[in-house]
Design a protein around this motif. Structure first.
Motif, PDB file in Angstrom:
ATOM      1  N   ARG A   9      -2.470  31.628 -11.516  1.00 53.87           N
ATOM      2  CA  ARG A   9      -3.477  31.956 -10.514  1.00 53.87           C
ATOM      3  C   ARG A   9      -4.550  30.880 -10.444  1.00 53.87           C
ATOM      4  NH1 ARG A   9      -4.459  36.887  -8.560  1.00 53.87           N
ATOM      5  NH2 ARG A   9      -5.701  35.612  -7.128  1.00 53.87           N
ATOM      6  N   TYR A  10      -4.816  30.251 -11.559  1.00 52.78           N
ATOM      7  CA  TYR A  10      -5.829  29.205 -11.622  1.00 52.78           C
ATOM      8  C   TYR A  10      -5.306  28.044 -12.477  1.00 52.78           C
ATOM      9  CZ  TYR A  10      -8.690  33.165 -10.186  1.00 52.78           C
ATOM     10  OH  TYR A  10      -9.184  34.260  -9.530  1.00 52.78           O
ATOM     11  N   TYR A  33       7.426  29.655   2.624  1.00 50.74           N
ATOM     12  CA  TYR A  33       6.454  28.662   3.070  1.00 50.74           C
ATOM     13  C   TYR A  33       5.485  28.341   1.931  1.00 50.74           C
ATOM     14  CZ  TYR A  33       7.678  31.040   7.506  1.00 50.74           C
ATOM     15  OH  TYR A  33       8.334  31.623   8.565  1.00 50.74           O
ATOM     16  N   TYR A  35       1.610  26.691   1.715  1.00 51.83           N
ATOM     17  CA  TYR A  35       0.436  26.269   2.468  1.00 51.83           C
ATOM     18  C   TYR A  35      -0.603  25.711   1.497  1.00 51.83           C
ATOM     19  CZ  TYR A  35       1.951  29.052   6.544  1.00 51.83           C
ATOM     20  OH  TYR A  35       2.633  29.570   7.614  1.00 51.83           O
ATOM     21  N   GLN A  37      -4.737  25.447   1.310  1.00 51.76           N
ATOM     22  CA  GLN A  37      -5.976  25.916   1.923  1.00 51.76           C
ATOM     23  C   GLN A  37      -7.155  25.269   1.218  1.00 51.76           C
ATOM     24  OE1 GLN A  37      -6.703  30.177   1.824  1.00 51.76           O
ATOM     25  NE2 GLN A  37      -8.162  30.060   3.501  1.00 51.76           N
ATOM     26  N   GLY A  42      -8.701  26.694   7.279  1.00 53.84           N
ATOM     27  CA  GLY A  42      -7.557  27.584   7.317  1.00 53.84           C
ATOM     28  C   GLY A  42      -6.377  26.971   6.586  1.00 53.84           C
ATOM     29  N   PRO A  43      -5.405  27.794   6.254  1.00 48.48           N
ATOM     30  CA  PRO A  43      -4.213  27.275   5.579  1.00 48.48           C
ATOM     31  C   PRO A  43      -3.483  26.251   6.444  1.00 48.48           C
ATOM     32  CG  PRO A  43      -4.294  29.668   5.447  1.00 48.48           C
ATOM     33  CD  PRO A  43      -5.348  29.255   6.423  1.00 48.48           C
ATOM     34  N   LEU A  45       0.279  24.311   6.697  1.00 46.00           N
ATOM     35  CA  LEU A  45       1.651  24.343   6.198  1.00 46.00           C
ATOM     36  C   LEU A  45       2.015  23.024   5.543  1.00 46.00           C
ATOM     37  CD1 LEU A  45       4.381  25.932   6.108  1.00 46.00           C
ATOM     38  CD2 LEU A  45       5.001  24.643   8.166  1.00 46.00           C
ATOM     39  N   GLN A  48       8.396  24.328   4.694  1.00 53.27           N
ATOM     40  CA  GLN A  48       9.065  25.578   5.016  1.00 53.27           C
ATOM     41  C   GLN A  48      10.527  25.461   4.646  1.00 53.27           C
ATOM     42  OE1 GLN A  48       8.800  26.784   9.143  1.00 53.27           O
ATOM     43  NE2 GLN A  48      10.562  28.139   8.979  1.00 53.27           N
ATOM     44  N   LEU A  91      -0.997  28.482  -1.274  1.00 46.53           N
ATOM     45  CA  LEU A  91      -0.483  29.797  -0.906  1.00 46.53           C
ATOM     46  C   LEU A  91       1.013  29.719  -0.649  1.00 46.53           C
ATOM     47  CD1 LEU A  91      -3.252  30.713   1.676  1.00 46.53           C
ATOM     48  CD2 LEU A  91      -2.942  31.815  -0.526  1.00 46.53           C
ATOM     49  N   GLN A 105       4.650  36.891   8.245  1.00 45.73           N
ATOM     50  CA  GLN A 105       4.659  36.170   6.985  1.00 45.73           C
ATOM     51  C   GLN A 105       3.834  36.954   5.969  1.00 45.73           C
ATOM     52  OE1 GLN A 105       3.778  31.948   7.221  1.00 45.73           O
ATOM     53  NE2 GLN A 105       4.819  31.748   9.192  1.00 45.73           N
ATOM     54  N   PHE A 107       1.973  36.906   2.390  1.00 50.32           N
ATOM     55  CA  PHE A 107       1.366  35.893   1.540  1.00 50.32           C
ATOM     56  C   PHE A 107       1.168  36.391   0.108  1.00 50.32           C
ATOM     57  CE2 PHE A 107       0.002  32.371   4.271  1.00 50.32           C
ATOM     58  CZ  PHE A 107       0.279  32.902   5.520  1.00 50.32           C
ATOM     59  N   GLY A 108       1.335  35.484  -0.819  1.00 43.87           N
ATOM     60  CA  GLY A 108       0.954  35.737  -2.196  1.00 43.87           C
ATOM     61  C   GLY A 108      -0.533  35.515  -2.398  1.00 43.87           C
ATOM     62  N   PRO A 109      -1.041  35.772  -3.627  1.00 48.46           N
ATOM     63  CA  PRO A 109      -2.472  35.662  -3.889  1.00 48.46           C
ATOM     64  C   PRO A 109      -2.964  34.227  -4.010  1.00 48.46           C
ATOM     65  CG  PRO A 109      -1.317  36.257  -5.882  1.00 48.46           C
ATOM     66  CD  PRO A 109      -0.292  36.274  -4.780  1.00 48.46           C
TER      67      PRO A 109
ATOM     68  N   TYR B  36      -5.001  37.208  10.905  1.00 49.83           N
ATOM     69  CA  TYR B  36      -4.820  37.541   9.491  1.00 49.83           C
ATOM     70  C   TYR B  36      -6.183  37.795   8.865  1.00 49.83           C
ATOM     71  CZ  TYR B  36       0.124  36.158   9.188  1.00 49.83           C
ATOM     72  OH  TYR B  36       1.491  36.085   9.322  1.00 49.83           O
ATOM     73  N   ASN B  41     -10.179  36.575  -3.261  1.00 49.59           N
ATOM     74  CA  ASN B  41      -9.172  36.373  -4.307  1.00 49.59           C
ATOM     75  C   ASN B  41      -7.828  37.011  -3.990  1.00 49.59           C
ATOM     76  OD1 ASN B  41     -10.916  34.862  -6.024  1.00 49.59           O
ATOM     77  ND2 ASN B  41     -11.911  36.783  -6.587  1.00 49.59           N
ATOM     78  N   GLN B  42      -7.561  37.194  -2.714  1.00 53.75           N
ATOM     79  CA  GLN B  42      -6.270  37.740  -2.308  1.00 53.75           C
ATOM     80  C   GLN B  42      -5.622  36.830  -1.281  1.00 53.75           C
ATOM     81  OE1 GLN B  42      -6.147  41.887  -1.234  1.00 53.75           O
ATOM     82  NE2 GLN B  42      -7.814  42.413  -2.631  1.00 53.75           N
ATOM     83  N   GLY B  43      -4.336  37.044  -1.077  1.00 51.72           N
ATOM     84  CA  GLY B  43      -3.635  36.318  -0.028  1.00 51.72           C
ATOM     85  C   GLY B  43      -3.959  36.884   1.343  1.00 51.72           C
ATOM     86  N   LEU B  44      -3.410  36.240   2.363  1.00 48.72           N
ATOM     87  CA  LEU B  44      -3.643  36.692   3.736  1.00 48.72           C
ATOM     88  C   LEU B  44      -2.757  37.889   4.058  1.00 48.72           C
ATOM     89  CD1 LEU B  44      -4.431  33.559   3.682  1.00 48.72           C
ATOM     90  CD2 LEU B  44      -4.149  33.687   6.159  1.00 48.72           C
ATOM     91  N   PHE B  90      -8.699  35.028  10.000  1.00 52.64           N
ATOM     92  CA  PHE B  90      -8.092  33.805  10.512  1.00 52.64           C
ATOM     93  C   PHE B  90      -7.254  34.109  11.739  1.00 52.64           C
ATOM     94  CE2 PHE B  90      -9.116  30.764   7.248  1.00 52.64           C
ATOM     95  CZ  PHE B  90      -9.290  31.539   6.109  1.00 52.64           C
ATOM     96  N   PHE B 103      -3.461  27.482  11.841  1.00 52.78           N
ATOM     97  CA  PHE B 103      -4.575  28.391  11.624  1.00 52.78           C
ATOM     98  C   PHE B 103      -5.894  27.770  12.095  1.00 52.78           C
ATOM     99  CE2 PHE B 103      -3.018  31.918   9.034  1.00 52.78           C
ATOM    100  CZ  PHE B 103      -1.798  31.446   8.590  1.00 52.78           C
ATOM    101  N   GLY B 104      -6.825  28.646  12.478  1.00 48.26           N
ATOM    102  CA  GLY B 104      -8.202  28.230  12.671  1.00 48.26           C
ATOM    103  C   GLY B 104      -8.903  28.143  11.326  1.00 48.26           C
ATOM    104  N   LYS B 105     -10.187  27.751  11.369  1.00 50.42           N
ATOM    105  CA  LYS B 105     -10.932  27.562  10.127  1.00 50.42           C
ATOM    106  C   LYS B 105     -11.440  28.861   9.532  1.00 50.42           C
ATOM    107  CE  LYS B 105     -12.358  22.810  10.849  1.00 50.42           C
ATOM    108  NZ  LYS B 105     -13.485  21.840  10.840  1.00 50.42           N
TER     109      LYS B 105
END
Lengths: 116, 113
Positions: A9-10, A33, A35, A37, A42-43, A45, A48, A91, A105, A107-109, B36, B41-44, B90, B103-105
């Protein structure tokens, strides 16, 4: 149903070191995918995969980043050597089908990478 | 290529007030549009998506968005927000038939009591 898993995670490393991130997508999902960030953005890509083949890696800095998807399931993203500007959250996401355009899609954390 | 502009980086609002988060896109081809949400601390997580058909799209947690092709916009709305809606939102776009999201910012929604 279990979600997308990522580890670690870190991660904190010094510049020029190497680092690897792992992703386990939702079971049965064909598309995976990665990504990047960066803080305040924003994320974006990076790559893929469709099953174990690469569909789009046009934004992957191939001189230092690499990724693979073993047997069409888990995936690893590697950075070697890391630069300060690689500090970001990485991500992983997955989507169900072979026709991913309209898919959701999941997403994971994320893995938060800090390069010192 | 597609691009997304989220006009507000932060939107502060009081609990139970209505909110609108703005999103404009640019594309030379037809698009799919997505919103989204990202909690700390979580994903989208997908809120809603527009693929075709009705321009008013309803999503989870009481959110809705309207696709306006002439104004190239896809604004997100909620009539009454809760503290738990505090998160980053987002907007994203993909060309029809392609899965690559741009994605946007992001817009940080700050809901206070």
């Amino acid at each position: 149903e279990a979600g997308v898993a990522q580890s670690p995670r870190y991660k904190i490393i010094e510049k020029r070191q190497s680092v690897a991130f792992w992703c386990n997508p939702i079971s049965g999902h064909a598309t995976l995918y990665w990504y990047q960030q960066i803080l305040g953005q924003g994320p974006k890509l990076l790559i893929q995969f469709q099953n174990n083949g690469v569909v789009d890696d046009s934004q992957l800095p191939k001189d230092r980043f690499s990724a693979e998807r073993l047997k069409g399931v888990d995936s690893t993203l590697k950075i070697q050597p890391a630069k300060l500007e690689d500090s970001a959250v990485y991500l992983c996401a997955s989507s169900p089908s072979g026709l991913p355009a309209a898919d959701t899609q999941y997403f994971g954390p994320g893995t938060r990478l800090t390069v010192l | 290529a597609q691009s997304v502009t989220q006009l507000d980086s932060q939107v502060p609002v009081f609990e139970e007030a209505p909110v609108e988060l703005r999103c404009n896109y640019s594309s030379s081809v037809s698009v799919y549009l997505f919103w989204y949400v990202q909690y700390p601390n979580q994903g989208l997580q997908l809120l809603l998506k527009y693929l075709s058909g009705s321009t008013l799209v309803k999503g989870i947690n009481g959110f809705e968005a309207e696709f306006n092709k002439s104004q190239t916009s896809f604004h997100l709305r909620k009539p009454s927000v809760h503290i738990s809606d505090t998160a980053e939102y987002f907007c994203a776009v993909s060309a029809t038939g392609y899965s690559t999201l741009t994605f946007g910012k992001g817009t940080m929604l700050l809901v206070s009591p």
